[in-house]
Design a protein around this motif. Structure first.
Motif, mmCIF file in Angstrom:
data_model
loop_
_atom_site.group_PDB
_atom_site.id
_atom_site.type_symbol
_atom_site.label_atom_id
_atom_site.label_comp_id
_atom_site.label_asym_id
_atom_site.label_seq_id
_atom_site.Cartn_x
_atom_site.Cartn_y
_atom_site.Cartn_z
ATOM 1 N N THR A 105 0.851 -1.188 0.000
ATOM 2 C CA THR A 105 0.000 0.000 0.000
ATOM 3 C C THR A 105 0.888 1.239 0.000
ATOM 4 N N LYS A 106 0.277 2.390 -0.218
ATOM 5 C CA LYS A 106 1.036 3.638 -0.196
ATOM 6 C C LYS A 106 1.561 3.953 1.200
ATOM 7 N N SER A 107 0.869 3.452 2.206
ATOM 8 C CA SER A 107 1.251 3.763 3.588
ATOM 9 C C SER A 107 2.237 2.766 4.182
ATOM 10 N N GLY A 108 2.180 1.511 3.746
ATOM 11 C CA GLY A 108 3.066 0.496 4.307
ATOM 12 C C GLY A 108 2.826 -0.846 3.657
ATOM 13 N N THR A 109 3.658 -1.814 4.023
ATOM 14 C CA THR A 109 3.582 -3.160 3.463
ATOM 15 C C THR A 109 3.130 -4.142 4.533
ATOM 16 N N VAL A 110 2.215 -5.023 4.153
ATOM 17 C CA VAL A 110 1.713 -6.047 5.063
ATOM 18 C C VAL A 110 2.233 -7.401 4.587
ATOM 19 N N THR A 111 2.988 -8.089 5.455
ATOM 20 C CA THR A 111 3.544 -9.400 5.135
ATOM 21 C C THR A 111 2.799 -10.466 5.920
ATOM 22 N N GLN A 114 -6.522 1.203 3.623
ATOM 23 C CA GLN A 114 -5.602 2.295 3.329
ATOM 24 C C GLN A 114 -6.375 3.366 2.572
ATOM 25 N N ARG A 115 -6.666 4.454 3.269
ATOM 26 C CA ARG A 115 -7.366 5.595 2.671
ATOM 27 C C ARG A 115 -6.499 6.839 2.887
ATOM 28 N N ASP A 116 -7.028 7.999 2.521
ATOM 29 C CA ASP A 116 -6.280 9.240 2.723
ATOM 30 C C ASP A 116 -5.962 9.431 4.196
ATOM 31 N N ASN A 117 -4.656 9.461 4.522
ATOM 32 C CA ASN A 117 -4.188 9.696 5.898
ATOM 33 C C ASN A 117 -4.737 8.679 6.895
#
Length: 298
Positions: free
Chosen positions: A157-163, A173-176
């Protein structure tokens, strides 16, 4: 019958029913079928091969200067083959993109039989060709994953990666806004190069760049899978944003602090009940005009 013989007979339209069923079970059947459909637009005109050969031989015998004429049919075949290989490479390396619109949800199956349920206004991208080497998807929006056992599974995602170390989890994952909830197994969330591991019931939440602590999750699956949204001590603006996605409306707030933390919920299948659920507990009034809703605090 081996793979090459099946493909050869398929190209010649010479498969019987039993052989055709075996052909459909080939691993790359979908890619071959897609290639065949794409080539229809480039199909060469029919002509009598024997007659064309006789013409070429006749011309060769009549004059040496005309020996180049036989190259034309071969050039035509070569051009078609070049297009074939180009189309095959192009169509088999394309990413698969799944999107949902306002008030829409969908569930898809990934190449390894993992399943993904997408909430409204979400996007999922993955590459089928590279799936065996790298199980990876890109997500913009919200999705619930049930991951089949196998190699590492990553949600980018733009915010982080989920493993994934387990099987069932929800990513929003939405705006902010970035939230991961683990429902089964073990999930790793990488945010700003630091990984946090979540066990069942654990959550990882970032709002406006700040880590927010949450209580243990008691539900077995996300509420939105049952066509309702639940919010506990979250900013009212997150409630409004989800309401707009589920009902495709525009909401205006008057004299209301959108950052106020609220605990409310609403159904996705009855807008009148939904409006009451987010206004009555907060002592708000509302007015509705087609796809526009105004919420006001007196």
């Amino acid at each position: 019958m081996n793979r090459e013989e099946l493909i050869s007979k398929w190209l010649n339209n010479d498969l019987n029913d039993q052989e055709f069923e075996a052909f459909k079970n080939l691993e790359d059947y979908d890619d071959l079928a897609k290639l065949n459909n794409s080539l229809q637009a480039f199909k060469a005109e029919d002509y009598n091969t024997s007659a064309e050969l006789d013409k070429v031989l006749s011309k060769i015998k009549s004059t040496k200067k005309q020996t180049t004429h036989w190259i034309k049919p071969l050039m035509r075949v070569a051009a078609i083959l070049a297009v074939c290989f180009s189309l095959y490479y192009y169509t088999t390396t394309l990413d698969t993109t799944i999107t949902t619109q306002f008030a829409q949800k969908t569930t898809i199956e990934l190449p390894d039989a993992s399943s993904v349920s997408l909430n409204a206004k979400s996007l999922l991208v993955f590459n089928k060709k590279d799936w065996k080497q790298e199980r990876e998807v890109e997500l913009n929006g919200e999705a619930f994953f049930k991951v089949a056992k196998g190699s590492t599974f990553n949600v980018i995602t733009k915010s982080g990666t989920v493993t994934v170390y387990g099987t069932q989890f929800n990513v929003k994952q939405r705006d902010n806004y970035f939230e991961v909830i683990c429902y089964e197994g073990l999930v790793g969330v990488t945010y700003n190069t630091q990984e946090t591991k979540l066990k069942p019931g654990d959550s990882f939440l970032i709002i406006d760049g700040k880590i927010i602590a949450k209580e243990k999750e008691n539900r077995l699956t996300p509420s939105w899978l049952n066509n309702e949204s639940q919010f506990k001590s979250l900013p009212f603006k997150e409630v409004i944003a989800e309401f707009e996605r589920q009902y495709h409306v525009n909401i205006t707030l008057l004299n209301i602090n959108s950052d106020e933390l609220v605990t409310v919920g609403f159904p996705h299948n009855n807008i009148d009940v939904a409006i009451k659920n987010i206004t009555v507990p907060l002592h708000l009034t509302h007015s509705k005009d087609n796809n526009s809703i105004t919420l006001k605090r007196e």
